[in-house]
Design an enzyme around this catalytic site. Structure first.
Site, PDB file in Angstrom:
ATOM      1  N   GLY A 126      10.171  38.174  15.417  1.00  0.00           N
ATOM      2  CA  GLY A 126      10.841  37.392  14.377  1.00  0.00           C
ATOM      3  C   GLY A 126      11.907  36.498  14.985  1.00  0.00           C
ATOM      4  O   GLY A 126      13.109  36.760  14.843  1.00  0.00           O
ATOM      5  N   SER A 128      11.363  32.520  15.283  1.00  0.00           N
ATOM      6  CA  SER A 128      11.379  31.182  14.677  1.00  0.00           C
ATOM      7  C   SER A 128      11.798  31.210  13.216  1.00  0.00           C
ATOM      8  O   SER A 128      11.496  32.152  12.484  1.00  0.00           O
ATOM      9  CB  SER A 128       9.985  30.555  14.760  1.00  0.00           C
ATOM     10  OG  SER A 128       9.549  30.532  16.082  1.00  0.00           O
ATOM     11  N   SER A 160       3.598  36.066  13.864  1.00  0.00           N
ATOM     12  CA  SER A 160       2.219  36.533  14.085  1.00  0.00           C
ATOM     13  C   SER A 160       2.126  38.039  13.879  1.00  0.00           C
ATOM     14  O   SER A 160       2.978  38.782  14.385  1.00  0.00           O
ATOM     15  CB  SER A 160       1.752  36.208  15.505  1.00  0.00           C
ATOM     16  OG  SER A 160       1.883  34.841  15.761  1.00  0.00           O
ATOM     17  N   GLU A 243       6.762  36.520  27.594  1.00  0.00           N
ATOM     18  CA  GLU A 243       5.709  35.892  26.794  1.00  0.00           C
ATOM     19  C   GLU A 243       4.959  34.869  27.647  1.00  0.00           C
ATOM     20  O   GLU A 243       3.744  34.857  27.724  1.00  0.00           O
ATOM     21  CB  GLU A 243       6.338  35.207  25.570  1.00  0.00           C
ATOM     22  CG  GLU A 243       5.320  34.519  24.669  1.00  0.00           C
ATOM     23  CD  GLU A 243       5.946  34.043  23.356  1.00  0.00           C
ATOM     24  OE1 GLU A 243       7.140  33.727  23.335  1.00  0.00           O
ATOM     25  OE2 GLU A 243       5.207  33.998  22.356  1.00  0.00           O
ATOM     26  N   GLU A 363       6.473  20.001  25.302  1.00  0.00           N
ATOM     27  CA  GLU A 363       7.611  19.130  25.644  1.00  0.00           C
ATOM     28  C   GLU A 363       8.777  19.972  26.169  1.00  0.00           C
ATOM     29  O   GLU A 363       9.421  19.619  27.159  1.00  0.00           O
ATOM     30  CB  GLU A 363       8.068  18.321  24.410  1.00  0.00           C
ATOM     31  CG  GLU A 363       7.070  17.279  23.913  1.00  0.00           C
ATOM     32  CD  GLU A 363       5.884  17.879  23.166  1.00  0.00           C
ATOM     33  OE1 GLU A 363       5.936  19.071  22.780  1.00  0.00           O
ATOM     34  OE2 GLU A 363       4.881  17.165  22.975  1.00  0.00           O
TER      35      GLU A 363
HETATM   36  C1  LIG Z   1      -0.180  30.111  16.590  1.00  0.00           C
HETATM   37  C2  LIG Z   1       1.321  30.268  16.575  1.00  0.00           C
HETATM   38  C3  LIG Z   1       1.884  31.540  16.592  1.00  0.00           C
HETATM   39  C4  LIG Z   1       3.271  31.688  16.563  1.00  0.00           C
HETATM   40  N1  LIG Z   1       3.785  32.977  16.542  1.00  0.00           N
HETATM   41  C5  LIG Z   1       5.120  33.139  16.479  1.00  0.00           C
HETATM   42  C6  LIG Z   1       5.684  34.461  16.379  1.00  0.00           C
HETATM   43  O1  LIG Z   1       4.969  35.483  16.375  1.00  0.00           O
HETATM   44  N2  LIG Z   1       7.023  34.580  16.277  1.00  0.00           N
HETATM   45  C7  LIG Z   1       7.862  33.494  16.288  1.00  0.00           C
HETATM   46  O2  LIG Z   1       9.073  33.692  16.219  1.00  0.00           O
HETATM   47  N3  LIG Z   1       7.369  32.239  16.360  1.00  0.00           N
HETATM   48  C8  LIG Z   1       6.027  32.033  16.446  1.00  0.00           C
HETATM   49  N4  LIG Z   1       5.507  30.755  16.500  1.00  0.00           N
HETATM   50  C9  LIG Z   1       6.424  29.623  16.384  1.00  0.00           C
HETATM   51  C10 LIG Z   1       6.638  28.850  17.663  1.00  0.00           C
HETATM   52  O3  LIG Z   1       7.412  29.591  18.583  1.00  0.00           O
HETATM   53  C11 LIG Z   1       7.339  27.531  17.242  1.00  0.00           C
HETATM   54  O4  LIG Z   1       6.425  26.804  16.440  1.00  0.00           O
HETATM   55  C12 LIG Z   1       7.734  26.718  18.447  1.00  0.00           C
HETATM   56  O5  LIG Z   1       8.800  27.329  19.134  1.00  0.00           O
HETATM   57  C13 LIG Z   1       8.180  25.296  18.042  1.00  0.00           C
HETATM   58  O6  LIG Z   1       9.135  25.322  17.047  1.00  0.00           O
HETATM   59  P1  LIG Z   1       8.968  24.440  15.711  1.00  0.00           P
HETATM   60  O7  LIG Z   1       7.609  24.691  15.150  1.00  0.00           O
HETATM   61  O8  LIG Z   1      10.146  24.709  14.857  1.00  0.00           O
HETATM   62  O9  LIG Z   1       8.998  22.912  16.204  1.00  0.00           O
HETATM   63  P2  LIG Z   1      10.282  22.082  16.641  1.00  0.00           P
HETATM   64  O10 LIG Z   1      11.104  22.890  17.582  1.00  0.00           O
HETATM   65  O11 LIG Z   1      10.948  21.565  15.414  1.00  0.00           O
HETATM   66  O12 LIG Z   1       9.628  20.892  17.441  1.00  0.00           O
HETATM   67  C14 LIG Z   1       9.066  19.734  16.806  1.00  0.00           C
HETATM   68  C15 LIG Z   1       8.679  18.743  17.887  1.00  0.00           C
HETATM   69  O13 LIG Z   1       9.851  18.317  18.627  1.00  0.00           O
HETATM   70  C16 LIG Z   1       9.701  18.543  20.011  1.00  0.00           C
HETATM   71  N5  LIG Z   1      10.968  18.965  20.607  1.00  0.00           N
HETATM   72  C17 LIG Z   1      11.843  19.882  20.098  1.00  0.00           C
HETATM   73  N6  LIG Z   1      12.896  20.040  20.942  1.00  0.00           N
HETATM   74  C18 LIG Z   1      12.683  19.212  21.995  1.00  0.00           C
HETATM   75  C19 LIG Z   1      13.412  18.927  23.194  1.00  0.00           C
HETATM   76  N7  LIG Z   1      14.568  19.534  23.471  1.00  0.00           N
HETATM   77  N8  LIG Z   1      12.870  18.032  24.060  1.00  0.00           N
HETATM   78  C20 LIG Z   1      11.693  17.414  23.796  1.00  0.00           C
HETATM   79  N9  LIG Z   1      10.973  17.641  22.655  1.00  0.00           N
HETATM   80  C21 LIG Z   1      11.447  18.524  21.794  1.00  0.00           C
HETATM   81  C22 LIG Z   1       8.685  19.684  20.100  1.00  0.00           C
HETATM   82  O14 LIG Z   1       8.034  19.685  21.349  1.00  0.00           O
HETATM   83  C23 LIG Z   1       7.747  19.345  18.944  1.00  0.00           C
HETATM   84  O15 LIG Z   1       6.802  18.382  19.329  1.00  0.00           O
HETATM   85  C24 LIG Z   1       4.120  30.569  16.535  1.00  0.00           C
HETATM   86  C25 LIG Z   1       3.555  29.278  16.535  1.00  0.00           C
HETATM   87  C26 LIG Z   1       2.181  29.118  16.549  1.00  0.00           C
HETATM   88  C27 LIG Z   1       1.610  27.717  16.550  1.00  0.00           C
END
Ligand SMILES: Cc1cc2nc3c(=O)[nH]c(=O)nc-3n(C[C@H](O)[C@H](O)[C@H](O)COP(=O)(O)OP(=O)(O)OC[C@H]3O[C@@H](n4cnc5c(N)ncnc54)[C@H](O)[C@@H]3O)c2cc1C
Length: 382
Positions: A126, A128, A160, A243, A363
């Site tokens: 937990g 994100s 997940s 991870e 990224e």
């Molecule tokens: C299949 C799947 C399973 C997952 N399982 C889990 C889970 O079990 N537990 C959990 O906690 N999370 C989980 N996640 C979440 C995952 O860790 C997040 O989606 C990921 O960390 C990105 O965060 P966000 O989706 O908020 O995107 P954001 O962080 O908002 O990013 C949006 C865009 O901005 C870009 N960006 C952001 N910051 C920067 C930077 N500093 N420099 C350049 N570009 C940047 C990113 O690359 C992306 O393209 C899962 C995601 C997926 C797809």
């Protein structure tokens, strides 16, 4: 990393290979949907556990075999080679257990590690939140101490396996006055309580692998703090490094299998002599080999520093990029079957889209590699 195997390592490989050949998993269920599929993976983990093969790298006192790093790499290779299902409690085995081994108290290790191994208690992550993904330290879920226990309120997303989990590795804000990285604490939260609601999110593949968590005054006892109050950022980094490094090794083995399947599919269609496909497959082969060798090199870092290093980010980035290229090429080679719902190639193609987001976006991983592996100057954010 010396890639010639000694007698002990070869014997380890032979023993595991023999066991896997003699003890195949039950046939994959064709009915019952995701729940039946998950139960099948849980049953498989239980069998691995009974034979001492659920996590050989764990110390023997917690049900592992105290396997060396090389032996655990051999383990992933053989598990991949046998094409058995992924153990159900993958986050507990690869992330939660290793985090507890670094930061947990003796009581926590004794209490939590054995049921992770046996798949009796499933773990989820937990971290994100709707406004905190890459920038994890921006998270808003808060925990307050009341009458000796912690009371947690907030929202998590993309969790997940939460629907099957007993325990959640939860990072929450415990000090809103402290700088954002310093006011966090890492908890083990019991998912089986009224204050925690799990709502599935359906993905493009059709399955609901992850969920939203709505947390309203959930209770966590003081003894479920991991690594001390206010130290959550450091503990979370241990989870994230495991991870990228742990999953990275397992996934590169799976990538190789998928490439072998694709080469077989191309051969069946007489496409191997077509220079267009031949070139593309050869490039994927070179990439797979590079990723394999980088994953092995990552083990050397663990050997040297005791923990996975930032190089794990490189393996994860290259793996996700290569898996997307591979499944896209598969769509060209296999044709309409890869675009038909319910086929394995369509699943692989659609599931690969999330690879460059989960476990750290590409990224963000590139930033880590640039700054912490190559030593380039830090990016200036406008
Ligand atoms: C299949 C799947 C399973 C997952 N399982 C889990 C889970 O079990 N537990 C959990 O906690 N999370 C989980 N996640 C979440 C995952 O860790 C997040 O989606 C990921 O960390 C990105 O965060 P966000 O989706 O908020 O995107 P954001 O962080 O908002 O990013 C949006 C865009 O901005 C870009 N960006 C952001 N910051 C920067 C930077 N500093 N420099 C350049 N570009 C940047 C990113 O690359 C992306 O393209 C899962 C995601 C997926 C797809």
């Amino acid at each position: 990393m010396d890639l010639t195997f000694n007698e002990r390592e070869s014997a380890f490989r032979e023993e595991l290979r023999g066991w896997l050949a003699a003890n195949p998993p039950a046939p994959e269920p064709t009915e019952g949907g995701e729940d039946a599929h998950y139960a099948w993976r849980r049953d498989w983990q239980r069998r691995l556990y009974d034979a001492g093969w659920a996590a050989p790298s764990w110390p023997a006192e917690y049900g592992g075999r105290g396997a060396t790093l090389t032996e655990s790499a051999i383990y992933f290779e053989e598990i991949g080679r046998a094409r058995v299902p992924l153990a159900a409690n993958v986050l507990g085995l690869l992330l939660g257990g290793p985090t507890l081994m670094v930061w947990g108290t003796d009581e926590q290790k004794e209490r939590y590690l054995p049921p992770i191994l046996s798949a009796e208690e499933i773990w989820c992550q937990g971290f994100s939140e709707p406004d905190a993904g890459s920038d994890l330290a921006a998270l808003k879920t808060r925990a307050e101490k009341r009458a000796g226990e912690w009371v947690v309120t907030g929202q998590k997303v993309w969790t997940s396996g939460a629907q099957y989990s007993k325990w959640c590795m939860l990072v929450a804000r415990t000090d809103s006055e402290a700088p954002k990285h310093k006011g966090l604490t890492y908890f083990l939260m019991d998912m089986e309580q009224e204050g925690v609601q799990v709502r599935p999110l359906r993905q493009i593949t059709g399955e609901a692998e992850f969920n939203e968590l709505f947390i309203e005054e959930a209770r966590i006892p003081q003894e479920n703090v991991v690594g001390g109050e206010g130290n959550g950022w450091k503990v979370a980094l241990t989870t994230l490094m495991n991870e990228r490094a742990g999953l990275g090794f397992a996934l590169q083995v799976r990538l190789r299998q998928l490439l072998d399947d694709l080469i077989a599919a191309a051969a069946e269609r007489g496409l191997l002599k077509n220079p267009l496909y031949g070139d593309a497959l050869a490039e994927l082969h070179v990439r797979c080999e590079s990723i394999r060798l980088l994953a092995w090199k990552g083990l050397t870092d663990v050997e040297r520093y005791g923990q996975p290093g930032p190089e794990g980010s490189l393996v994860k980035w290259l793996w996700s990029d290569t898996n997307q290229r591979l499944t896209q090429l598969a769509a060209d080679i296999v044709g309409p079957q890869a675009l038909t719902a319910g086929t394995s190639w369509s699943y692989e193609l659609l599931r690969a889209r999330g690879n460059t987001i989960e476990g750290g976006t590409t990224e963000v991983l590139k930033n880590i590699v640039a700054e912490r592996v190559l030593g380039l100057p830090r990016m200036k954010v406008a």
